[in-house]
Design a protein around this motif. Structure first.
Motif, short mmCIF file in Angstrom:
data_model
loop_
_atom_site.label_atom_id
_atom_site.label_comp_id
_atom_site.label_asym_id
_atom_site.label_seq_id
_atom_site.Cartn_x
_atom_site.Cartn_y
_atom_site.Cartn_z
N UNK A 116 0.90 -1.18 0.19
CA UNK A 116 -0.05 0.12 -0.01
C UNK A 116 0.82 1.28 -0.01
N UNK A 117 0.55 2.11 -0.99
CA UNK A 117 1.28 3.26 -1.28
C UNK A 117 0.44 4.41 -0.62
N UNK A 118 0.60 5.06 0.38
CA UNK A 118 -0.01 6.08 1.23
C UNK A 118 0.33 7.31 0.77
N UNK A 119 -0.37 8.38 0.36
CA UNK A 119 -0.10 9.71 0.14
C UNK A 119 0.13 10.36 1.24
N UNK A 120 1.06 11.23 1.44
CA UNK A 120 1.01 12.21 2.58
C UNK A 120 0.85 13.75 2.32
N UNK A 121 0.47 14.49 3.07
CA UNK A 121 0.16 15.83 3.01
C UNK A 121 0.94 16.71 3.61
N UNK A 122 1.16 18.01 3.39
CA UNK A 122 1.68 19.06 4.22
C UNK A 122 0.73 20.29 3.92
N UNK A 123 0.82 21.16 5.00
CA UNK A 123 -0.11 22.52 4.77
C UNK A 123 -1.62 22.15 4.66
N UNK A 124 -2.30 22.60 3.77
CA UNK A 124 -3.64 22.74 3.22
C UNK A 124 -3.96 21.70 2.68
N UNK A 125 -4.85 20.59 3.22
CA UNK A 125 -5.26 19.57 2.48
C UNK A 125 -6.34 19.83 1.44
N UNK A 126 -6.35 19.46 0.07
CA UNK A 126 -7.44 19.76 -0.74
C UNK A 126 -8.61 19.07 -0.54
N UNK A 127 -9.75 19.34 -0.96
CA UNK A 127 -10.83 18.51 -0.87
C UNK A 127 -10.95 17.45 -1.84
N UNK B 8 0.13 26.41 -0.86
CA UNK B 8 -0.38 26.36 0.59
C UNK B 8 -0.47 25.03 1.17
N UNK B 9 0.01 24.00 0.12
CA UNK B 9 0.24 22.73 0.67
C UNK B 9 0.83 21.86 -0.30
N UNK B 10 1.08 20.51 -0.21
CA UNK B 10 1.80 19.45 -0.92
C UNK B 10 1.06 18.32 -0.81
N UNK B 11 1.25 17.45 -1.55
CA UNK B 11 0.70 15.97 -1.42
C UNK B 11 1.96 15.24 -2.11
N UNK B 12 2.63 14.17 -1.44
CA UNK B 12 3.32 13.13 -2.01
C UNK B 12 3.06 11.83 -2.10
N UNK B 13 2.83 11.33 -3.46
CA UNK B 13 2.25 9.98 -3.78
C UNK B 13 2.94 9.46 -4.79
N UNK B 14 2.80 8.24 -4.85
CA UNK B 14 3.33 7.20 -6.10
C UNK B 14 2.41 7.68 -7.40
N UNK B 15 2.96 8.01 -8.43
CA UNK B 15 2.12 8.58 -9.38
C UNK B 15 1.76 7.40 -10.57
N UNK B 16 1.32 6.23 -9.90
CA UNK B 16 0.88 5.24 -10.79
C UNK B 16 -0.53 4.70 -10.23
N UNK B 17 -1.04 4.02 -11.22
CA UNK B 17 -2.33 3.50 -10.84
C UNK B 17 -2.55 2.21 -11.69
N UNK B 18 -3.40 1.22 -11.13
CA UNK B 18 -3.55 0.14 -11.78
C UNK B 18 -4.09 0.36 -13.19
#
Length: 244
Positions: free
Chosen positions: A99-110, A186-196
């Motif tokens: 499982x690759x879980x995204x992480x956030x900093x700052x303001x999280x988008x909706x 205002x924020x960042x999201x770090x994630x694995x840029x792959x989809x099934x």
């Protein structure tokens, strides 16, 4: 997707007759969903839609392939159907998924503002079919948003993918910035840029050309969706279509 069905720049159908009938297919499905004269969608329209030319629709049905090869990519109207199909395929591969879980900093988008499914969270296994969902600066000229391949190795922070174009690279976490109207981060999201990628939504497939596909139009919900789906292949014989 299989290596024999790469994604390329979109090309028109080779048959002008096929190409000319796609708007009729969309019209036909809209009518079955209640888009007729007097419905709430068309009320006040002085020119109701013309009835579809059934001979052309019958021609499409006669020329589609009744059974494309088993590894042909699947296209669905709804994201939930895509997710269900991909999860079922993933379960057929031995071993536990990572499982690759995204992480956030700052303001999280909706959730509505997210530009990737489930905010970037994804389960993967070695042997899974995947597609890039971002253009990666370090791989410009080799890979692009939409490049498909098969996972050959994984670590907690990276995924090694053998792409169908012949390139094998290690994909690392991608950092996406969120900005306000003044262009301030205002924020960042770090994630694995792959989809099934055993299946994708029709919306996700827009602009791609496939050598073969198996598409289900059961849950078509907007005008033009059927046309986008059916025009992903060059000839009608390259497509298996359910619920036309």
């Amino acid at each position: 997707f299989s290596s024999s069905a790469p994604w390329t720049e979109a090309l028109p159908f080779s048959s002008s007759r096929t190409r000319s009938t796609f708007p009729l297919v969309v019209s036909s499905r809209s009518r079955r969903k209640g888009m007729h004269s007097g419905s709430s969608e068309t009320k006040g329209n002085p020119k109701p839609s013309k009835p579809p030319i059934m001979a052309d629709v019958d021609w499409l049905r006669a020329h589609f392939n009744p059974s494309v090869r088993a590894d042909a990519p699947r296209l669905f109207c709804l994201v939930r159907d895509v997710s269900d199909y991909n999860w079922a395929q993933l379960q057929q591969i031995a071993g536990e998924p990572v499982f690759y879980q995204p992480t956030f900093t700052g303001k999280k988008p909706s959730a509505q503002a997210s530009s990737v499914p489930y905010g970037g969270a994804v389960y993967l296994k070695v042997g899974a079919r995947v597609v890039l969902n971002r253009n990666l600066p370090e791989h410009i000229g080799k890979l692009h948003n939409g490049s498909c391949g098969t996972i050959v190795a994984m670590t907690p922070n990276s995924v090694r993918v053998n792409f169908d174009c012949g390139v094998e690279v290690t994909i690392k976490n991608y950092v996406e910035e969120f900005k306000d109207k003044d262009d301030n981060v205002t924020g960042t999201r770090t994630f694995m840029p792959l989809m099934l990628a055993w299946a994708v939504s029709i919306h996700r497939a827009q602009g791609a050309t496939l050598d073969a596909m198996h598409v289900d139009l059961k849950n078509c919900f907007e005008a033009g969706q059927a046309y986008v789906a059916l025009s992903r292949v060059r000839e009608a014989a390259h497509a298996q279509v359910d619920n036309l």
